[in-house]
Motif scaffolding. Structure first.
Motif, PDB file in Angstrom:
ATOM      1  N   LYS A  46      29.997  32.758  34.943  1.00 29.29           N
ATOM      2  CA  LYS A  46      31.117  33.747  35.326  1.00 29.29           C
ATOM      3  C   LYS A  46      30.672  34.893  36.181  1.00 29.29           C
ATOM      4  CE  LYS A  46      35.267  35.739  33.859  1.00 29.29           C
ATOM      5  NZ  LYS A  46      35.892  36.530  32.629  1.00 29.29           N
ATOM      6  N   ALA A  47      29.686  35.512  35.880  1.00 24.23           N
ATOM      7  CA  ALA A  47      29.242  36.543  36.763  1.00 24.23           C
ATOM      8  C   ALA A  47      28.899  36.000  38.221  1.00 24.23           C
ATOM      9  CB  ALA A  47      27.988  37.210  36.018  1.00 24.23           C
ATOM     10  N   ALA A  48      28.397  34.844  38.313  1.00 23.44           N
ATOM     11  CA  ALA A  48      27.934  34.349  39.709  1.00 23.44           C
ATOM     12  C   ALA A  48      29.285  34.214  40.351  1.00 23.44           C
ATOM     13  CB  ALA A  48      27.130  33.238  39.453  1.00 23.44           C
ATOM     14  N   ILE A  49      30.282  33.550  39.639  1.00 19.59           N
ATOM     15  CA  ILE A  49      31.514  32.943  40.264  1.00 19.59           C
ATOM     16  C   ILE A  49      32.242  34.444  40.695  1.00 19.59           C
ATOM     17  CG2 ILE A  49      33.697  32.122  40.157  1.00 19.59           C
ATOM     18  CD1 ILE A  49      32.705  30.097  38.076  1.00 19.59           C
ATOM     19  N   LEU A  50      32.128  35.432  39.900  1.00 18.42           N
ATOM     20  CA  LEU A  50      32.762  36.802  40.282  1.00 18.42           C
ATOM     21  C   LEU A  50      32.406  37.253  41.472  1.00 18.42           C
ATOM     22  CD1 LEU A  50      33.359  38.470  36.723  1.00 18.42           C
ATOM     23  CD2 LEU A  50      35.068  37.767  38.361  1.00 18.42           C
ATOM     24  N   SER A  51      30.994  37.034  41.583  1.00 18.25           N
ATOM     25  CA  SER A  51      30.030  37.827  42.835  1.00 18.25           C
ATOM     26  C   SER A  51      30.440  36.824  44.036  1.00 18.25           C
ATOM     27  CB  SER A  51      28.640  37.509  42.623  1.00 18.25           C
ATOM     28  OG  SER A  51      28.342  38.456  41.331  1.00 18.25           O
ATOM     29  N   LEU A  52      30.419  35.683  43.930  1.00 16.62           N
ATOM     30  CA  LEU A  52      30.750  34.973  45.372  1.00 16.62           C
ATOM     31  C   LEU A  52      32.050  34.837  45.608  1.00 16.62           C
ATOM     32  CD1 LEU A  52      28.756  32.964  46.999  1.00 16.62           C
ATOM     33  CD2 LEU A  52      29.909  31.221  46.356  1.00 16.62           C
ATOM     34  N   GLN A  53      33.170  34.508  44.550  1.00 16.21           N
ATOM     35  CA  GLN A  53      34.421  34.290  44.902  1.00 16.21           C
ATOM     36  C   GLN A  53      35.510  35.124  44.269  1.00 16.21           C
ATOM     37  OE1 GLN A  53      34.555  30.084  43.333  1.00 16.21           O
ATOM     38  NE2 GLN A  53      34.792  29.252  45.474  1.00 16.21           N
ATOM     39  N   GLY A  54      35.134  36.174  43.939  1.00 13.88           N
ATOM     40  CA  GLY A  54      35.941  37.236  43.315  1.00 13.88           C
ATOM     41  C   GLY A  54      36.577  36.942  41.903  1.00 13.88           C
ATOM     42  N   GLU A  55      37.591  37.994  41.630  1.00 17.02           N
ATOM     43  CA  GLU A  55      38.306  38.104  40.555  1.00 17.02           C
ATOM     44  C   GLU A  55      39.217  37.085  40.328  1.00 17.02           C
ATOM     45  OE1 GLU A  55      37.257  42.343  39.081  1.00 17.02           O
ATOM     46  OE2 GLU A  55      39.038  42.026  40.066  1.00 17.02           O
ATOM     47  N   TYR A  56      40.117  36.981  41.679  1.00 14.22           N
ATOM     48  CA  TYR A  56      41.420  36.437  41.443  1.00 14.22           C
ATOM     49  C   TYR A  56      41.436  35.000  41.316  1.00 14.22           C
ATOM     50  CZ  TYR A  56      45.896  35.011  43.798  1.00 14.22           C
ATOM     51  OH  TYR A  56      47.284  34.722  43.792  1.00 14.22           O
ATOM     52  N   ILE A  57      40.421  34.302  41.452  1.00  7.50           N
ATOM     53  CA  ILE A  57      40.203  32.967  41.132  1.00  7.50           C
ATOM     54  C   ILE A  57      40.563  32.652  39.476  1.00  7.50           C
ATOM     55  CG2 ILE A  57      37.833  32.764  40.763  1.00  7.50           C
ATOM     56  CD1 ILE A  57      37.700  30.045  42.027  1.00  7.50           C
ATOM     57  N   PHE A  58      39.967  33.759  38.827  1.00  9.64           N
ATOM     58  CA  PHE A  58      40.178  33.505  37.079  1.00  9.64           C
ATOM     59  C   PHE A  58      41.665  33.945  36.721  1.00  9.64           C
ATOM     60  CE2 PHE A  58      35.670  34.053  37.384  1.00  9.64           C
ATOM     61  CZ  PHE A  58      35.274  33.126  36.795  1.00  9.64           C
ATOM     62  N   GLU A  59      42.322  34.669  37.664  1.00  5.37           N
ATOM     63  CA  GLU A  59      43.868  34.833  37.484  1.00  5.37           C
ATOM     64  C   GLU A  59      44.505  33.577  37.746  1.00  5.37           C
ATOM     65  OE1 GLU A  59      46.813  37.843  39.760  1.00  5.37           O
ATOM     66  OE2 GLU A  59      44.770  38.789  38.878  1.00  5.37           O
ATOM     67  N   VAL A  60      44.254  32.962  38.768  1.00  2.60           N
ATOM     68  CA  VAL A  60      44.951  31.622  39.152  1.00  2.60           C
ATOM     69  C   VAL A  60      44.634  30.516  38.435  1.00  2.60           C
ATOM     70  CG1 VAL A  60      45.164  29.827  41.017  1.00  2.60           C
ATOM     71  CG2 VAL A  60      45.100  32.409  41.535  1.00  2.60           C
ATOM     72  N   VAL A  61      43.171  30.381  37.938  1.00  8.65           N
ATOM     73  CA  VAL A  61      42.851  29.380  36.956  1.00  8.65           C
ATOM     74  C   VAL A  61      42.029  30.105  35.913  1.00  8.65           C
ATOM     75  CG1 VAL A  61      41.377  27.081  36.939  1.00  8.65           C
ATOM     76  CG2 VAL A  61      42.310  28.060  39.116  1.00  8.65           C
ATOM     77  N   PRO A  62      42.825  30.366  34.891  1.00  8.06           N
ATOM     78  CA  PRO A  62      42.340  30.991  33.509  1.00  8.06           C
ATOM     79  C   PRO A  62      41.289  30.345  33.133  1.00  8.06           C
ATOM     80  CG  PRO A  62      44.598  31.340  33.472  1.00  8.06           C
ATOM     81  CD  PRO A  62      44.294  30.178  34.653  1.00  8.06           C
ATOM     82  N   ASP A  63      41.246  28.896  32.827  1.00 11.47           N
ATOM     83  CA  ASP A  63      40.196  28.045  32.376  1.00 11.47           C
ATOM     84  C   ASP A  63      39.367  27.401  32.871  1.00 11.47           C
ATOM     85  OD1 ASP A  63      42.025  26.358  33.402  1.00 11.47           O
ATOM     86  OD2 ASP A  63      42.233  25.151  31.660  1.00 11.47           O
ATOM     87  N   LEU A  64      39.091  28.167  34.361  1.00 11.67           N
ATOM     88  CA  LEU A  64      37.939  27.686  35.218  1.00 11.67           C
ATOM     89  C   LEU A  64      36.761  27.293  34.853  1.00 11.67           C
ATOM     90  CD1 LEU A  64      37.687  27.338  38.350  1.00 11.67           C
ATOM     91  CD2 LEU A  64      36.429  29.446  38.340  1.00 11.67           C
ATOM     92  N   LEU A  65      35.987  28.084  33.945  1.00  6.17           N
ATOM     93  CA  LEU A  65      34.848  27.629  33.449  1.00  6.17           C
ATOM     94  C   LEU A  65      34.628  26.269  32.455  1.00  6.17           C
ATOM     95  CD1 LEU A  65      33.390  31.129  32.407  1.00  6.17           C
ATOM     96  CD2 LEU A  65      32.831  29.798  34.246  1.00  6.17           C
ATOM     97  N   ASP A  66      35.903  26.309  31.741  1.00  6.76           N
ATOM     98  CA  ASP A  66      36.037  24.869  30.873  1.00  6.76           C
ATOM     99  C   ASP A  66      36.014  23.795  31.992  1.00  6.76           C
ATOM    100  OD1 ASP A  66      36.423  23.592  28.625  1.00  6.76           O
ATOM    101  OD2 ASP A  66      38.436  23.484  29.327  1.00  6.76           O
ATOM    102  N   ARG A  67      36.940  23.943  32.643  1.00  5.10           N
ATOM    103  CA  ARG A  67      36.947  22.776  34.030  1.00  5.10           C
ATOM    104  C   ARG A  67      35.911  22.531  34.557  1.00  5.10           C
ATOM    105  NH1 ARG A  67      42.917  22.347  35.904  1.00  5.10           N
ATOM    106  NH2 ARG A  67      44.038  23.750  34.561  1.00  5.10           N
ATOM    107  N   PHE A  68      35.114  23.605  34.983  1.00  5.11           N
ATOM    108  CA  PHE A  68      33.809  23.283  35.895  1.00  5.11           C
ATOM    109  C   PHE A  68      32.670  22.457  34.820  1.00  5.11           C
ATOM    110  CE2 PHE A  68      29.639  25.668  36.296  1.00  5.11           C
ATOM    111  CZ  PHE A  68      29.055  24.533  37.137  1.00  5.11           C
ATOM    112  N   TRP A  69      32.489  23.073  33.723  1.00  9.17           N
ATOM    113  CA  TRP A  69      31.480  22.675  32.950  1.00  9.17           C
ATOM    114  C   TRP A  69      31.683  21.164  32.445  1.00  9.17           C
ATOM    115  CZ3 TRP A  69      27.014  24.331  33.791  1.00  9.17           C
ATOM    116  CH2 TRP A  69      26.696  25.600  33.959  1.00  9.17           C
ATOM    117  N   ASP A  70      33.109  20.928  32.442  1.00  8.11           N
ATOM    118  CA  ASP A  70      33.603  19.589  32.136  1.00  8.11           C
ATOM    119  C   ASP A  70      33.016  18.645  33.263  1.00  8.11           C
ATOM    120  OD1 ASP A  70      34.734  17.953  30.221  1.00  8.11           O
ATOM    121  OD2 ASP A  70      36.706  18.058  31.243  1.00  8.11           O
TER     122      ASP A  70
END
Ligand code: HEM
Ligand SMILES: *[C@@H]1O[C@H](CO)[C@@H](O)[C@H](O)[C@H]1NC(C)=O
Ligand SMILES: *[C@@H]1O[C@H](CO)[C@@H](O)[C@H](O)[C@H]1NC(C)=O
Length: 557
Positions: free
Chosen positions: A227-251
């Motif tokens: 989460k911290a790495a994605i926030l740093s590289l791509q910002g916060e907005y991505i988690f607003e558009v895709v709230p379950d992003l981490l789950d999708r990524f690790w899957d």
């Protein structure tokens, strides 16, 4: 006959155990044979490089490479103990494994005889799922990665490879930008750790000591680090558009090494569904963010903004859009360059480092003492001085040890013009691989009495000069190449190193630990043995442990 029986038995076993790699093999064997026929050229008088023996010509090595990596690796290692190059045919195509400093140097050399675009194209096609007409844009760009376009390039031709490389180099690899990323990471990581710990406390039912709670290391890092790495590289907005992003990524991460082979869709609907669930979501983010960001506003050149994160991501997103790629292609880049590349290696590598640190409480104590010298208090905030941190000898040694033992990548190049290696002339179309696992585990280079190369030893790269510890890597740079090398070298390497060191330092100093036990990941039940490298990830990238660790924790600050 014996070999054939063995192969058939192997087939049965693989099918029974639903080994995906094997199914891919069955699916694509026909294709490989066609490729073999296409690539076969007339024999020459050149001295042939030594080849691994094969019980069934054209078949058994391919079978073993794809189905029984460990046996294949053992055979390769044996062959490479006597020489520094060994060839084999994979679906008819000549492959060569290289070791030894001079060969590794040749391998990483900038030369028109050596290419690597083919393999990035494979990632763009299979992993990112880019739209075919966009893949063709990359495929048709033969202008190379040098500032001057390769001879014969049309003057107005768009230089996709060169532009992409230039951008990565400028906004990821230079000190200003990698430092900015590291500073942002540190802030977010601290915040994510606090939130995770608070949530653990809130969920915990054992209230005897309200400050202590239990957790597992793998889920902790998969949540907070990523989460911290994605926030740093791509910002916060991505988690607003895709709230379950981490789950999708690790899957999606679980099927990455399968999808890289490009298995037939009809055989692997599940794998492609995971890819779509992830890259389809990042495509949505890309479109929304590029539309939302104020391109004329004051955030345009900032080191970080909430909508598109780092300067690199802002420039890269702009470039993707300006190239006219489809939203799905942009989504593939946002998912794979933006999320997979930054997390698939650093998270498993740190997982190992944290486990080593907690299982050897003495190492934890010593790291804490060392790290204390880099902690600063500023405006009521505790943080690390990056410059001091990355120069700490024991921490650097631990970093090299976990990278050496836990990164397993077959760095790959393609021969595009006849190339001499180790006295042998290799034909165009040959594939060269430098498996880190062979060089990084070389006993002659890394081994020390009482501390064999295959063992983690925190002090391996610390030398004492008049009693003062100094970092000195035991091997040469040609023996240690987790980030690849040459023009294709990983552009995220400086940030990655800072991120890994920050993660170790933060977890060493922020919490107190009590080891509870090892955990079998699939069942969640206690395991009676410590972890080893998860064999499913050999050759793929950062190799996670195959067991989790349960600990009791208490926050210190
Ligand atoms: C432990 C962490 C990491 C390891 C072991 C690693 C390893 C690698 C390797 C081996 C390559 C291919 C190099 C070659 O062929 O010579 C590569 C490429 C790449 N890495 Fe990393 N990497 C890590 C972290 C990162 C991070 C944190 C980022 C982003 C911030 C990143 C971004 C990339 C990108 C974008 C490429 C492709 C470059 C191109 O297209 O030429 N990596 N990485
Ligand atoms: C990587 O190389 C090893 C040999 O060191 C081999 O066994 C393995 O199959 C290769 N893996 C991939 C994914 O290419
Ligand atoms: C705490 O419980 C909630 C609800 O079950 C869950 O979503 C959350 O992930 C848990 N927190 C942690 C850190 O495990």
């Amino acid at each position: 006959m014996y070999a054939l029986n063995e192969a058939v038995a192997n087939v049965r076993h693989q099918i029974e155990s639903h080994d995906t790699r094997f199914t891919i093999l069955v699916g694509s064997l026909g294709l490989l044979f066609l490729l073999a026929l296409a690539l076969r050229s007339s024999p020459t008088n050149q001295k042939q490089a030594p080849m691994l023996s094969e019980t069934i010509p054209y078949v058994s090595n391919t079978l073993q490479y794809m189905t029984n990596m460990n046996t294949f690796l053992a055979r390769t290692k044996k062959a490479l103990a006597k020489r520094n190059i060994v060839g084999f045919r994979l679906g008819g195509r000549p492959f060569y494994f290289l070791t030894s400093p001079p060969n590794i140097q040749t391998f990483f050399r900038t030369s028109p005889a050596i290419g690597f675009e083919t393999f990035i194209l494979v990632a763009i096609t299979n992993m990112m799922g880019a739209t075919p007409k966009d893949v063709a844009k990359f495929a048709h760009d033969k202008s190379g990665r040098q500032p001057n376009p390769a001879p014969g390039t049309a003057e107005d031709a768009k230089r996709y490879w060169f532009d992409m490389q230039t951008m990565m180099h400028k906004y990821l690899s230079t000190t200003h930008y990698s430092d900015a990323l590291a500073r942002t990471y540190q802030r977010f990581f601290n915040r994510e750790l606090d939130a995770y710990y608070d949530s653990l406390l809130a969920n915990s039912s054992a209230k005897d000591d309200p400050e202590w709670t239990e957790m597992r290391i793998i889920p902790l890092l998969k949540a907070t680090m990523a989460k911290a790495a994605i926030l740093s590289l791509q910002g916060e907005y991505i988690f607003e558009v895709v709230p379950d992003l981490l789950d999708r990524f690790w899957d999606y991460d679980k099927v990455l090494s399968t999808i890289l082979y490009g298995p037939p869709k009809w055989l692997f609907p599940g794998v492609y569904a995971k890819a779509e669930r992830f890259c389809g979501a990042t495509a949505k983010f890309h479109q929304a963010a590029v539309a939302k960001f104020d391109w004329e506003g004051p955030d345009r050149e900032k080191d970080w903004d909430p909508v598109l994160g780092s300067r690199f991501w802002r420039e890269f997103s702009r470039w993707l859009t300006d190239c006219g790629f489809t939203p799905r292609t942009c989504g593939g880049f946002a998912g794979v360059t933006g999320i997979v590349a930054i997390n698939a290696n650093t998270v498993p590598v740190c997982t190992w480092a944290i486990m080593e640190m907690i299982r050897g409480q003495e190492l934890l104590t010593r790291l804490r003492d060392e790290i204390a010298g880099a902690l600063v208090e500023e405006d009521g905030e505790t943080r690390f001085d990056l410059q001091r941190l990355v120069n700490l000898p024991l921490l650097q040694s631990v970093y090299v040890e976990v990278m050496r033992l836990r990164v397993s990548i077959n760095v790959t190049r393609e021969v595009v013009q006849p190339l001499e290696v180790d006295g042998y002339l290799l034909k165009p179309g040959s594939v060269l691989q430098a498996p880190t696992e062979i060089s990084h585990y070389d006993e002659a280079v890394w081994g020390v009495e009482g501390h064999p190369a295959a063992e983690f030893w925190a002090e391996r790269h610390v030398k004492y000069v008049d009693g003062v510890p100094v970092f000195e890597m035991r091997g040469r740079p040609t023996d240690f190449f987790p980030y690849g090398g040459g023009v294709a070298i990983c552009p995220g390497r400086h940030f990655a190193k800072q991120e890994i060191m920050l993660t170790i330092a933060m977890l060493a100093s922020k919490f107190e630990y009590e080891f509870v036990g090892w955990v079998d990941i699939a069942s969640g039940r206690p395991s009676d043995r410590p972890p080893i490298n998860d064999p499913k990830y050999a050759g793929a990238a950062g190799v996670p442990p195959d067991r989790d660790m349960r600990v009791r924790v208490k926050r210190l600050w």
